[in-house]
Design an enzyme around this catalytic site. Structure first.
Site: not given
Ligand SMILES: NC(=O)c1ccc[n+]([C@@H]2O[C@H](COP(=O)([O-])OP(=O)(O)OC[C@H]3O[C@@H](n4cnc5c(N)ncnc54)[C@H](O)[C@@H]3O)[C@@H](O)[C@H]2O)c1
Length: 263
Positions: A185, A61, A150
């Protein structure tokens, strides 16, 4: 074994799903051993099962310092760390005047403090010449109404990256930010359910599409690889050009979904 023959080791947070999973699989394909952390232990087990023995998983975490330190120490046990990707994060929608303090704090803890803790402990055990990549967002530089916590956390990640690059540079450790636009995602499934939002995202790119997780993994692979050794303190948008335009109008889109308020 000589230092050159040693397998390079990477750490990835939030590795069980989405972008983190794609990054993990890409770094394995690049020949690295990946220490993968996440709070989703079922997802970690699935990742490990597909990892061909090149993915070691541990519950982590990122908001809990002892948990992050233990993940970094696990990497150190495998010969030290060569790359770290601070990826775990999520958003939450809510206008500032209605936003509960607990939700603000939760997003800051996860998206900003979680990156700080990852940089802190990865930096502590990292081999000289390593590479740290912090996953921010288009929202680090492009505001969105309804996403104050965010956007603020992700802007903080971009500055944290620059400070870390200065502090770790004497060990030739590079630190960079990757800022994705819309990536398909589980985290963005809500956007795909609200009519018009994804269309607006795509319209605001210059390349006419949203991203898949592999688009982000491509950039991370470059930044931890041998072709980027003069690249540090950088901010890399992987958003299809969307930073040139504007973010979708989320409050209007959600209002259309809910319908008119009865008078
Ligand atoms: N998907 C998008 O469009 C997008 C755009 C910009 C930035 N991001 C960033 O990319 C990163 C990944 O996003 P994603 O879309 O793959 O999300 P996702 O929800 O598909 O995956 C996120 C993962 O992080 C894990 N997680 C959540 N809280 C946690 C914690 N406290 N400790 C450890 N793991 C934890 C979840 O269990 C999950 O496996 C994030 O930082 C998100 O802000 C995503």
């Amino acid at each position: 074994m000589t230092a050159d023959a040693r397998q390079r080791v990477a750490l990835v947070t939030g590795a069980a799903a989405g972008i983190g999973r794609s990054i993990t699989e890409r770094l394995v394909a690049d020949g690295m051993l990946v220490i993968a952390g996440d709070i989703d232990e079922t997802g970690l087990a699935a990742l490990r099962a597909h990892g061909g023995g090149q993915v070691i998983t541990q519950r982590c975490d990122v908001t809990d310092e002892a948990s992050v330190a233990a993940l970094a120490d696990l990497a150190a046990d495998h010969g030290g760390l060569d790359a770290a990707v601070a990826n775990a994060g999520k958003g939450a929608y809510g206008l500032i005047v209605e936003h509960p303090l607990e939700t603000w704090q939760e997003i800051i803890d996860l998206c900003l403090t979680g990156v700080f803790l990852t940089v802190k402990h990865a930096g502590r055990v990292m081999n000289d010449g390593g590479s740290i990549v912090n996953i921010a967002s288009l929202n680090a530089i492009q505001p969105s109404a309804g996403m104050a916590a965010y956007c603020t956390a992700k802007a903080g990640v971009a500055m944290l990256t620059k400070v870390a690059a200065m502090e770790l540079g004497d060990r030739a450790i590079r630190v960079n930010t990757v800022a994705p636009g819309l990536v398909e995602t589980a985290a963005t499934s809500g956007f795909f359910m609200v009519p018009g939002v994804v269309e607006e995202f795509v319209e605001n790119t210059t390349v006419g599409r949203f991203a898949q997780p592999d688009d982000i993994a491509d950039m991370v692979s470059f930044l931890v690889g041998p072709g980027s050794t003069f690249v540090s303190a950088g901010f890399f948008s992987v958003d299809g050009g969307a930073s040139t335009k504007r973010y979708p109008d989320l409050p209007s889109a959600f209002a259309r979904l809910v319908g008119p308020t009865p008078s």
